[in-house]
Design a protein around this motif. Sequence first.
Motif, PDB file in Angstrom:
ATOM      1  N   GLN A 146       7.427  14.587   2.233  1.00  0.00           N
ATOM      2  CA  GLN A 146       6.152  15.089   2.736  1.00  0.00           C
ATOM      3  C   GLN A 146       5.597  16.186   1.846  1.00  0.00           C
ATOM      4  O   GLN A 146       4.382  16.281   1.611  1.00  0.00           O
ATOM      5  CB  GLN A 146       6.304  15.614   4.160  1.00  0.00           C
ATOM      6  N   TYR A 147       6.485  17.026   1.358  1.00  0.00           N
ATOM      7  CA  TYR A 147       6.125  18.092   0.410  1.00  0.00           C
ATOM      8  C   TYR A 147       5.472  17.485  -0.841  1.00  0.00           C
ATOM      9  O   TYR A 147       4.380  17.912  -1.265  1.00  0.00           O
ATOM     10  CB  TYR A 147       7.405  18.846   0.083  1.00  0.00           C
ATOM     11  N   ALA A 148       6.108  16.456  -1.399  1.00  0.00           N
ATOM     12  CA  ALA A 148       5.570  15.795  -2.586  1.00  0.00           C
ATOM     13  C   ALA A 148       4.232  15.128  -2.282  1.00  0.00           C
ATOM     14  O   ALA A 148       3.308  15.142  -3.110  1.00  0.00           O
ATOM     15  CB  ALA A 148       6.572  14.766  -3.113  1.00  0.00           C
ATOM     16  N   GLN A 149       4.121  14.533  -1.087  1.00  0.00           N
ATOM     17  CA  GLN A 149       2.885  13.856  -0.708  1.00  0.00           C
ATOM     18  C   GLN A 149       1.765  14.859  -0.449  1.00  0.00           C
ATOM     19  O   GLN A 149       0.609  14.625  -0.824  1.00  0.00           O
ATOM     20  CB  GLN A 149       3.110  12.991   0.523  1.00  0.00           C
ATOM     21  N   ASP A 150       2.090  15.973   0.202  1.00  0.00           N
ATOM     22  CA  ASP A 150       1.075  16.984   0.496  1.00  0.00           C
ATOM     23  C   ASP A 150       0.413  17.490  -0.785  1.00  0.00           C
ATOM     24  O   ASP A 150      -0.800  17.759  -0.806  1.00  0.00           O
ATOM     25  CB  ASP A 150       1.689  18.158   1.254  1.00  0.00           C
ATOM     26  N   MET A 151       1.213  17.661  -1.841  1.00  0.00           N
ATOM     27  CA  MET A 151       0.639  18.144  -3.086  1.00  0.00           C
ATOM     28  C   MET A 151      -0.393  17.162  -3.633  1.00  0.00           C
ATOM     29  O   MET A 151      -1.495  17.549  -4.032  1.00  0.00           O
ATOM     30  CB  MET A 151       1.748  18.379  -4.125  1.00  0.00           C
ATOM     31  N   ILE A 152      -0.071  15.882  -3.622  1.00  0.00           N
ATOM     32  CA  ILE A 152      -1.003  14.864  -4.100  1.00  0.00           C
ATOM     33  C   ILE A 152      -2.211  14.740  -3.181  1.00  0.00           C
ATOM     34  O   ILE A 152      -3.356  14.576  -3.638  1.00  0.00           O
ATOM     35  CB  ILE A 152      -0.288  13.511  -4.238  1.00  0.00           C
ATOM     36  N   ASN A 153      -1.973  14.846  -1.875  1.00  0.00           N
ATOM     37  CA  ASN A 153      -3.076  14.701  -0.913  1.00  0.00           C
ATOM     38  C   ASN A 153      -4.177  15.732  -1.144  1.00  0.00           C
ATOM     39  O   ASN A 153      -5.356  15.465  -0.863  1.00  0.00           O
ATOM     40  CB  ASN A 153      -2.554  14.837   0.515  1.00  0.00           C
ATOM     41  N   ALA A 154      -3.822  16.908  -1.636  1.00  0.00           N
ATOM     42  CA  ALA A 154      -4.818  17.949  -1.865  1.00  0.00           C
ATOM     43  C   ALA A 154      -5.848  17.505  -2.901  1.00  0.00           C
ATOM     44  O   ALA A 154      -7.032  17.866  -2.807  1.00  0.00           O
ATOM     45  CB  ALA A 154      -4.131  19.238  -2.319  1.00  0.00           C
ATOM     46  N   TYR A 155      -5.427  16.717  -3.876  1.00  0.00           N
ATOM     47  CA  TYR A 155      -6.355  16.207  -4.894  1.00  0.00           C
ATOM     48  C   TYR A 155      -7.137  15.013  -4.364  1.00  0.00           C
ATOM     49  O   TYR A 155      -8.346  14.874  -4.622  1.00  0.00           O
ATOM     50  CB  TYR A 155      -5.582  15.836  -6.167  1.00  0.00           C
ATOM     51  N   LYS A 156      -6.480  14.160  -3.622  1.00  0.00           N
ATOM     52  CA  LYS A 156      -7.154  13.003  -3.039  1.00  0.00           C
ATOM     53  C   LYS A 156      -8.236  13.448  -2.065  1.00  0.00           C
ATOM     54  O   LYS A 156      -9.326  12.855  -2.022  1.00  0.00           O
ATOM     55  CB  LYS A 156      -6.135  12.109  -2.340  1.00  0.00           C
ATOM     56  N   LYS A 157      -7.945  14.486  -1.291  1.00  0.00           N
ATOM     57  CA  LYS A 157      -8.911  15.005  -0.315  1.00  0.00           C
ATOM     58  C   LYS A 157     -10.200  15.437  -0.996  1.00  0.00           C
ATOM     59  O   LYS A 157     -11.294  15.288  -0.427  1.00  0.00           O
ATOM     60  CB  LYS A 157      -8.293  16.180   0.437  1.00  0.00           C
ATOM     61  N   ARG A 158     -10.107  15.944  -2.203  1.00  0.00           N
ATOM     62  CA  ARG A 158     -11.279  16.432  -2.933  1.00  0.00           C
ATOM     63  C   ARG A 158     -11.885  15.371  -3.842  1.00  0.00           C
ATOM     64  O   ARG A 158     -12.843  15.650  -4.563  1.00  0.00           O
ATOM     65  CB  ARG A 158     -10.888  17.673  -3.761  1.00  0.00           C
ATOM     66  N   GLY A 159     -11.326  14.174  -3.832  1.00  0.00           N
ATOM     67  CA  GLY A 159     -11.862  13.096  -4.651  1.00  0.00           C
ATOM     68  C   GLY A 159     -11.672  13.323  -6.140  1.00  0.00           C
ATOM     69  O   GLY A 159     -12.459  12.824  -6.963  1.00  0.00           O
ATOM     70  N   ILE A 160     -10.640  14.053  -6.516  1.00  0.00           N
ATOM     71  CA  ILE A 160     -10.380  14.345  -7.924  1.00  0.00           C
ATOM     72  C   ILE A 160      -9.677  13.159  -8.572  1.00  0.00           C
ATOM     73  O   ILE A 160      -8.687  12.643  -8.044  1.00  0.00           O
ATOM     74  CB  ILE A 160      -9.544  15.631  -8.064  1.00  0.00           C
ATOM     75  N   SER A 161     -10.159  12.741  -9.699  1.00  0.00           N
ATOM     76  CA  SER A 161      -9.593  11.593 -10.397  1.00  0.00           C
ATOM     77  C   SER A 161      -8.147  11.853 -10.781  1.00  0.00           C
ATOM     78  O   SER A 161      -7.814  12.908 -11.335  1.00  0.00           O
ATOM     79  CB  SER A 161     -10.400  11.288 -11.662  1.00  0.00           C
ATOM     80  N   PRO A 162      -7.252  10.889 -10.514  1.00  0.00           N
ATOM     81  CA  PRO A 162      -5.853  11.042 -10.934  1.00  0.00           C
ATOM     82  C   PRO A 162      -5.702  11.252 -12.438  1.00  0.00           C
ATOM     83  O   PRO A 162      -4.701  11.833 -12.877  1.00  0.00           O
ATOM     84  CB  PRO A 162      -5.215   9.721 -10.499  1.00  0.00           C
ATOM     85  N   LYS A 163      -6.689  10.830 -13.218  1.00  0.00           N
ATOM     86  CA  LYS A 163      -6.629  10.996 -14.665  1.00  0.00           C
ATOM     87  C   LYS A 163      -6.673  12.466 -15.071  1.00  0.00           C
ATOM     88  O   LYS A 163      -6.311  12.807 -16.199  1.00  0.00           O
ATOM     89  CB  LYS A 163      -7.780  10.243 -15.341  1.00  0.00           C
TER      90      LYS A 163
END
Length: 409
Positions: A237-254
């Motif tokens: 969940q810790y690892a997922q929460d970190m990624i979710n913060a970028y997804k929430k803002r629509g930031i490109s994974p690139k």
Amino acid sequence: MYTVLVSGLLFGLASGAAVKRGGGYGYHKSLNVQVGVRPYYLVDDMDEGRLKHALQRCSEGPFKPSDFVIAHRGAPLQFPEHTLESYTAARRQGAGIIECDVAFTKDKKLVCRHDQCDLHTTTDILKHPELAAKCTTPFTPASGTSPATVQCCTSDITQAEFKSLCGKMDGFNPNGTTVEEYMDGTPYFRTDLYSTCGTVQTHDEYIDLVNGWGLKFTPELKTPKVEMPFDGYTQEQYAQDMINAYKKRGISPKRVFPQSFLPDDIFYWIDKEPAFGKQAVYLDERVDTPEGYENATASIPALARRGVKILAPAFFALTKVDANGKIVPSEYAIAAKKARMDIIGWSFERSGWLSIDGGGYYYDYVKEVINNDGDMYTVLDVLAQQVKIKGMFSDWPATLTYYANCFGL
């Protein structure tokens, strides 16, 4: 005259406010990157030769941001790490990618700290009695031959409590008999000049700041110092929460390069968040011992097959000295390139004087052929031109920015 002065003052205040709303001081869309005097000092200190002359020809710039330049905790050579001021300095110095080491608080919120349990050396928490009392190990002063002891973790306090702290230069005095003495331990090659009260950052604040600058991110999921799950909070969940913060803002994974020292974190992102996982950076600390170095080198093909695309060891592991006394790529570097993996090194400008013990840890495999600060650029040139690293972390990004602009990186 009075009217003119008042009008000018109001205009100045309005202009200043407009800049402040952009995220702080000096935040303009068109940034004039400044490298300061340090790169010139290092170039002047170099031995005469082709590389020195090439770097001298780049002295007047112009300089621009480069993704080769990764701000390691901001610009902590002179600014408190992971603070607004440190990130701001890194941006001004031309960093194209800025790091936030991610730790979690008691209420499972994410903040920027190099270590989950470093608040006693990187902040003023010991000056807040109500928060210091919550530390995992409260402060005990040095006595006789016994050093001072204390351990304060982000997981000891809430995010709101964390935000009440001031960032300071990382360091401590183990012989301190008072809180003030203990906190006064900045290493000799750094400075407290800009360490008045660094503005600590949450992970969300860091994302919004760097996103507003149009730069790239490299968040590192710090290995927890507490037993996991923590109050039901799992590593996944810790690892997922970190990624979710970028997804929430629509930031490109690139634009995001998630990092971890734990292979399982890297594999989790590769499997569960492949768009982010393909840029995941495996921070490889296995190279710290001769046996570990050999095992790490041998494991590179298997890591590549597992989907790992970027390796990041301490940069000493990427070079060696050959029989002719030349600095050349190491076996580890050659194996990584053979596996078609990108390489990132860490961390430049973290060694103090190279004239003392050849620079210590980060120059361990080449210390026999270096003897002055200017040799930093000699090593960097081998890393950039022969090892062909993708980028380098640095505690003072300007040093890399000068080189990167000079050689079109």
